[in-house]
Design an enzyme around this catalytic site. Structure first.
Site, PDB file in Angstrom:
ATOM      1  N   GLU A   7       0.801  -1.227   0.000  1.00  0.00           N
ATOM      2  CA  GLU A   7       0.000   0.000   0.000  1.00  0.00           C
ATOM      3  C   GLU A   7       0.832   1.275   0.000  1.00  0.00           C
ATOM      4  O   GLU A   7       0.543   2.221  -0.726  1.00  0.00           O
ATOM      5  CB  GLU A   7      -0.923   0.047   1.238  1.00  0.00           C
ATOM      6  CG  GLU A   7      -1.975  -1.016   1.269  1.00  0.00           C
ATOM      7  CD  GLU A   7      -1.523  -2.186   2.122  1.00  0.00           C
ATOM      8  OE1 GLU A   7      -2.391  -2.880   2.627  1.00  0.00           O
ATOM      9  OE2 GLU A   7      -0.303  -2.378   2.270  1.00  0.00           O
ATOM     10  N   ASP A  80      -2.076  -5.193   3.342  1.00  0.00           N
ATOM     11  CA  ASP A  80      -2.334  -5.457   4.763  1.00  0.00           C
ATOM     12  C   ASP A  80      -3.218  -6.684   4.958  1.00  0.00           C
ATOM     13  O   ASP A  80      -4.068  -7.010   4.111  1.00  0.00           O
ATOM     14  CB  ASP A  80      -2.997  -4.242   5.404  1.00  0.00           C
ATOM     15  CG  ASP A  80      -2.035  -3.071   5.541  1.00  0.00           C
ATOM     16  OD1 ASP A  80      -0.813  -3.304   5.447  1.00  0.00           O
ATOM     17  OD2 ASP A  80      -2.493  -1.931   5.740  1.00  0.00           O
ATOM     18  N   TYR A 293       0.960  -5.000  13.134  1.00  0.00           N
ATOM     19  CA  TYR A 293      -0.136  -4.356  12.421  1.00  0.00           C
ATOM     20  C   TYR A 293      -1.115  -3.719  13.398  1.00  0.00           C
ATOM     21  O   TYR A 293      -1.509  -4.317  14.399  1.00  0.00           O
ATOM     22  CB  TYR A 293      -0.846  -5.383  11.542  1.00  0.00           C
ATOM     23  CG  TYR A 293      -1.822  -4.765  10.579  1.00  0.00           C
ATOM     24  CD1 TYR A 293      -1.425  -3.778   9.690  1.00  0.00           C
ATOM     25  CD2 TYR A 293      -3.155  -5.171  10.559  1.00  0.00           C
ATOM     26  CE1 TYR A 293      -2.314  -3.207   8.806  1.00  0.00           C
ATOM     27  CE2 TYR A 293      -4.060  -4.614   9.671  1.00  0.00           C
ATOM     28  CZ  TYR A 293      -3.634  -3.628   8.801  1.00  0.00           C
ATOM     29  OH  TYR A 293      -4.522  -3.063   7.927  1.00  0.00           O
TER      30      TYR A 293
END
Length: 1212
Positions: A7, A80, A293
């Site tokens: 991303e 992700d 994360y």
């Protein structure tokens, strides 16, 4: 070569470092496409099929990915590991598939932490795309589109001021509104408590009455003062002994590591971060490989991470701080998904990382994660009961002792406040060792009154927690939902608490009245459950959407058919209990308080709903939606407050971190000499040796706007007076501040010697004498200025040359008297009236000032015995100044000589003069105070260009428009002051060292640092942004290649779908006069109550359609105006006549400007420019020679002037 797509560029950079040369890593920069804001993007009749549109600003990113795919053997999608990450990978895959660029080898990899071990392990274990996660994403996106796209047009047409509605945002807003209604409907209840301060073994503690006269006391049992005093009396008269001691061990376990929700809550409580700011920082820490994360519901940690944490604890503390077994946690939140680890550091040995806010957030994450694997804290809680001799009254005290701190050594979780929790701070007191039968010393008994408190407003932390508890939204969306509420101005933040705005309350009322089911907490939570079922493969996404749409579509059609007036009437009835509550006094709550004949009702306006009288326009009474009974007339200025007197010249103010107003140019008390008591004799101001006498803030004896002398002398106000008038000297703004008069040429007095007549001050006047060294008069003591910390009370001051004069003040501290002398013995006679210079210029003269309080009278003698000095009361707490001048020319003495033949005449004249002076002084002071108040008044007004804030009055007033995202009725003095202070300096950029400025312009709020700009999302962000967030904003703008000025206006802010009329893209642009929409042929400006961020495709089409229907008359008017201009330039003989008629033209321009200054936020500039042009050309044609020599530029100016002057004016 293998292509890896992620991303963000930061993530790409970190991963590429781990993978090596065989991989190329590119970033998609988030989502690459979305549903366009137009009808038909989701088609419920075709299985909820969707039409996607690429983001225009991502074209070059996509081109780079497409080019790289052509040169690669395989494609690895490493976005992700959540629903949104899976969706980004799916979009990239679908786009490449449509362009037939998809390689044969496509893999999906996920990793929870960006470390070398995690990345290489993920590359070794690829998988395929998760279709269940993709379906859940499609269902969520379709739901949001169908709700927003269907409800928002209804709001625009039926509810003035409403901007949008959303599936989750509207429910979150309802939480805030419901809490506010709870607070407003809360009725405080009185209750009392009785406590006794006691002591044993020199240790004090406080006990509380829990049983009185045999009855156990609850919180509200003692309801009034009478009962409280009776209970207090019983405790005072009783003899209390220890009847029971109960001690029990207590263990406190650590909290689990952070989830997304708990991280946002704790960062808000401990660090004061907004949820959106927390997520931006966490995203950055994750991409740098410092934490795992950050979007997760899980509370568990990987086994290797637990082992690393236990090892770090052992190294930093000892074995006793590590539990026997690793701790395992399970999530308790509703709708939790435990697919990912909790948020933790990737390296537990690293306790510090990054800098600024990043470092603070990292430390918080590190402490929480490490503490989660530490041993429990061991405490001992003791409860002691004390009973009096009757056995009917019992006191209780509770305390606890920490036996082993355990995890508390490192971390303790914060908690939200509870307004009614009186026991929150109890139970932690240190108690003495007490045994049954002990009788502690009773020192004081008191009865305290209390009132129950309403529930507190939501903070970001408590709102996130409430949403999580109810299952509303997802942790990953909490920050964006809250940000939307702030951006839409549906809520405001006051002391970090959410308050619903008028628009927010009206929107909630509308949705509750017409769409109650869809904003209910249970229904929204149920939809989240359905999405989780889809994610797990247990539900079909199309069936879930069909069940929702089957009921929702008919309801929206039903509401759309109603007229806006009917909607407002329904809301008026629905909100009646809140807007017009019945007080039970028989008075009609709807009766207009202004005319008493009209009835109040809810009305819709440009800025939202408001309450108005039915007798409008005869009665103009209005009040804001939810304002209460105090209405206003929008035609009149509303006074908000007064600026402090010591703000700087432009009225700009400085603000503390908490938003408190601070004077911009104030020095500390030690610098200014202003103490808490109010007055110090001297004040040092900036400049080269400049000093000024400083009195009370309400009456400065000097003009702060005038620069002080650069030679070290005080800047003074010289006034020339005649006759018996008093001449002013020293640091005075007018002649009434320090008056000094001297009488000269009194023969009778001179024969007998010097008679020093001092007009005594009001309080405790001492005496001061000044003499020369010629033996004509003896020196008396003088209370001199304390220089350099000297505290001498008496000092003799003499003049070696026998000539005394007045000069500038010294800057000594706490000086009550200051003597003015000249080295050369000459008197500066500039201030002496001309008709008295002969009688005084050759004489030695001096004068002294006698203040009202704590100062000394001063008398002056000289060798010629011809001058009688008077000390006149000044009315200020300032003593006499001691300063020496280097030359007579620099002396600032003011001397007024009054010839007289008798002392009595002088006394009468002086008394009369003092009375007149005192009266005029009072009048002038009153006028000055009134002018000062007007200049400091901050008012809210409405002008031709909309609402604005004004500081002061007249043409010098400062004005600033109320931003579009701020409701004018909600602007208070604090907000107005902060708007007037714009632009504001945030701080120096840590890299460039340049100042970062926050301001607002034609394109909205912005940041500027050395010519580099960044957009701000709202006025709230403009006023609250700090240096760290500003640096991040500027960096993001530079990364996105943001441009400003003319370059920015050429690129679209937003691209909608194709126009049904022109078949060209409808774009939102920045223009010279602000944002506008265009379809390639028609341009339409945005209304003032519409922000560019909230504009939708339907609104844009409606604006373009309305603009296209408007007649185009401007070009015709311009052509008609050019005809008389040509005639005037050729008629040269009429030029002299223009000079006479053009004197009236500037007057009209002046009138327009005055009107604009008093009534509008933006003064009309064009009339002023025309007036200047007319004056210039009116003078030049008067001389033929001048006309012949006039260059072409002047001829052009004359042509412009003739265009602006009507033909009949020339004829006159």
């Amino acid at each position: 070569m293998k292509l890896v797509v992620v991303e963000s560029p930061a993530k790409a950079k970190t991963i590429e470092k781990y993978l090596g040369s065989g991989y190329q890593v590119l970033a998609s920069y988030g989502h690459i496409r979305d549903l366009p804001s137009k009808d038909g993007s989701v088609n419920p009749d075709n299985g909820f099929s969707m039409v996607w549109q690429n983001y225009p600003d991502k074209a070059h990113r996509l081109k780079a990915i497409e080019d790289a795919v052509k040169e690669s053997d395989s494609l690895i999608l490493a976005t992700d590991p959540d629903r949104e990450g899976e969706a980004i990978s799916w979009h990239i895959l679908e786009l490449l598939k449509t362009k037939k660029l998809l390689p044969d080898d496509v893999e999906r990899v996920t990793f929870n932490a960006i470390t070398k071990a995690a990345v290489t392990d993920a590359m070794a274990h690829p998988r395929q795309l998760d279709n269940d996660l993709i379906n859940a994403y499609l269902a969520r996106r379709a739901l949001d589109y169908l709700v927003g796209f269907t409800l928002s047009p209804i709001l625009w047409r039926k509810l003035p001021g409403a901007k949008s509605a959303g599936r989750v945002q509207s429910v979150a807003l309802r939480l805030v509104v419901d809490r506010e209604q709870e607070i407003e409907g809360f009725k405080p209840q009185e209750y009392w408590s009785v406590e006794a301060d006691m002591e044993a073994d020199s240790i004090g503690f406080t006990s509380r009455l829990i049983q009185w006269r045999g009855q156990k006391l609850e919180k509200l049992s003692i309801a009034d003062k009478t009962q409280a005093e009776a209970a207090q009396s019983d405790v005072e008269s009783g003899h209390f002994t220890v009847s029971n001691v109960e001690t029990k061990p207590v263990s406190r376990n650590p909290q689990p590591p952070f989830t997304t929700s708990t991280l946002q809550q704790e960062a808000a409580r401990k660090l004061g971060f907004a949820a959106s700011h927390t997520m931006r920082l966490a995203q950055s820490l994750y991409e740098e490989g410092l934490i795992t994360y950050m979007r997760t519901d899980g509370v568990q940690m990987d086994e290797s991470a637990i082992a690393a944490a236990r090892k770090t604890i052992t190294q930093r503390y000892d074995g006793g701080y590590v539990p026997d077994k690793p701790r395992q946690y399970q999530v308790k939140a509703k709708n939790a998904q435990e697919a990912h680890e909790a948020i933790r550091p990737t390296d537990f040995s690293r306790d510090k990382a990054a800098s600024g806010d990043h470092a603070r957030l990292y430390e918080l994450i590190w402490k929480r994660a490490l503490a989660s694997q530490m041993a429990s804290a061991k405490l001992e809680r003791t409860t002691v009961d004390l009973t009096d001799g009757t056995g009917q009254n019992v006191l209780r005290v509770t305390g606890q002792v920490v036996l082993f701190s355990g995890f508390l050594t490192l971390y303790e979780e914060s908690a939200d406040d509870n307004a009614n929790d009186r026991d929150g701070k109890e139970g932690r007191a240190r108690l003495p060792l007490l045994r049954a039968g002990d009788a502690p010393l009773k020192k004081e008994v008191r009865a305290d009154q209390h009132f129950t408190q309403p529930p507190p407003r939501y903070s970001e932390a408590s709102l996130v927690k409430k949403m999580e508890d109810l299952g509303i939204g997802r942790p990953s969306t909490y920050a964006s939902v809250i940000q939307v509420l702030k951006d839409r101005a549906y809520v405001t933040l006051e002391r970090n608490r959410f308050i619903p705005s008028e628009a927010g309350r009206l929107l909630t009322a509308f949705l509750e009245r017409f769409f109650e089911r869809y904003v209910s907490y249970d229904f929204t939570a149920g939809l989240e459950d359905s999405l989780d079922e889809i994610s797990g493969g247990r539900a079909d996404w199309q069936k879930v959407l069909d069940a929702f749409w089957h009921d929702f579509k008919p309801k929206t059609a039903e509401v759309m058919e109603q007229q806006p007036s009917a909607i407002t009437a329904e809301l008026d009835k629905f909100l009646e209990p809140w807007l017009f509550p019945d007080k039970g006094d028989g008075h009609d709550p709807r009766e207009c308080p202004s005319c008493h004949t009209g009835r109040l009702a809810l009305k819709g306006g440009r800025f939202g709903a408001f309450i108005a009288c039915s007798n409008y326009p005869e009665c103009k009474y209005t009040r804001g939606f939810g304002q209460g009974e105090d209405g206003v007339d929008d035609n009149e200025p509303v006074l908000l407050g007064y600026m402090p007197e010591n703000s700087d010249d432009d009225g700009y103010m400085a603000f503390s971190d908490q938003g408190d107003i601070l004077p911009a140019n104030t020095a500390s008390a030690s610098e200014t000499g202003v103490t808490d008591g109010g007055i110090a004799a001297n004040a040092a101001f900036s400049g080269k040796g400049n000093s000024a006498s400083h009195t009370d803030r309400d009456d400065l004896p000097f003009d702060p706007d005038e620069p002080a002398s650069s030679t070290g002398n005080v800047a003074s106000s010289q006034s020339r007076m005649t006759g018996d008038e008093t001449a002013s000297s020293g640091n005075s703004r007018d002649s009434s501040a320090h008056g000094v008069s001297t009488t000269a040429g009194i023969d009778a007095e001179s024969q007998a010697g010097i008679s020093n007549q001092a007009l005594a001050g009001k309080n405790n006047a001492g005496r001061t004498a000044v003499s020369d060294n010629k033996g004509n008069n003896s020196s008396s003591t003088i209370a001199a200025a304390r220089k350099g910390g000297s505290t001498d009370d008496n000092a003799t001051v003499s003049d070696p040359d026998g000539d005394i004069g007045s000069g500038a003040s010294s800057s000594g501290q706490d000086a009550d008297n200051r003597l003015l002398s000249h080295r050369n013995g000459d008197i500066d006679s500039r201030a002496i009236p001309a008709d008295h210079k002969d009688s005084s210029s050759d004489q030695n003269a001096s004068h002294a000032l006698s203040p009202d309080r704590n100062s000394d009278d001063a008398s002056v003698s000289n060798s010629d015995k011809k001058i009688d000095s008077k000390a006149v009361s000044t009315g200020h707490d300032v003593g006499n100044a001691i300063t020496s001048d280097n030359s007579p020319s620099d002396n600032v003495a003011h001397l007024a000589s009054t010839p007289s033949s008798a002392t009595s005449s002088v006394k009468v004249a002086l008394e009369t003069e003092n009375n007149d002076t005192a009266a005029s002084k009072a009048d002038e002071q009153a006028k000055e105070e009134e002018e000062s108040r007007k200049a400091r008044a901050v008012t809210r007004r409405t002008g031709r260009f909309g609402p604005y804030i004004q500081l002061g009055e007249g043409k010098n007033a400062k004005r600033v428009s109320v931003p579009r995202d701020v409701n004018p009725r909600e602007v208070d003095f604090s907000l107005a002051s902060r708007l007037l202070a714009l632009p504001r300096e945030i701080g120096l950029h840590p890299e460039s060292g340049k100042m970062i400025i926050a301001g607002t312009g034609r394109y909205g709020p912005y940041l500027n640092c050395d010519g580099k700009y960044a957009r701000l999302s709202s006025t709230e962000e403009l006023l609250d942004i700090d240096i760290d967030r500003a640096v991040v904003k500027l960096a993001e703008a530079a990364q996105n290649k943001g441009r400003t000025g003319a370059t920015l206006s050429r690129e679209p802010l937003k691209v909608f779908g194709d126009s049904p009329v022109t078949e060209k893209p409808v774009q939102l642009m920045n223009g010279r006069y602000g944002p506008y929409v265009t379809d390639g042929e028609t341009n339409a400006s945005l209304p003032k109550d519409t922000t560019p961020e909230s504009l939708t495709f339907e609104e844009a089409l409606a604006l373009l359609e309305a603009r296209a229907k408007m007649p185009k008359k401007k070009k015709t008017k311009k052509a008609a105006a050019k005809k008389p201009a040509a005639k005037k330039t050729t008629t040269k003989k009429a030029a002299p006549k223009k000079a006479t008629t053009k004197t009236a033209t500037p007057k009209s321009a002046t009138t327009d400007n005055a009107t604009s200054e008093d009534g509008d936020a933006t003064p009309a500039k064009s009339p002023a420019k025309k007036a200047v042009a007319k004056k210039t050309t009116a003078k030049k044609p008067a001389s033929k020679s001048a006309t012949k020599k006039a260059p072409s530029s002047k001829t052009t100016a004359a042509k412009k002037t003739s265009k602006a002057t009507p033909k009949d004016e020339v004829a006159e």
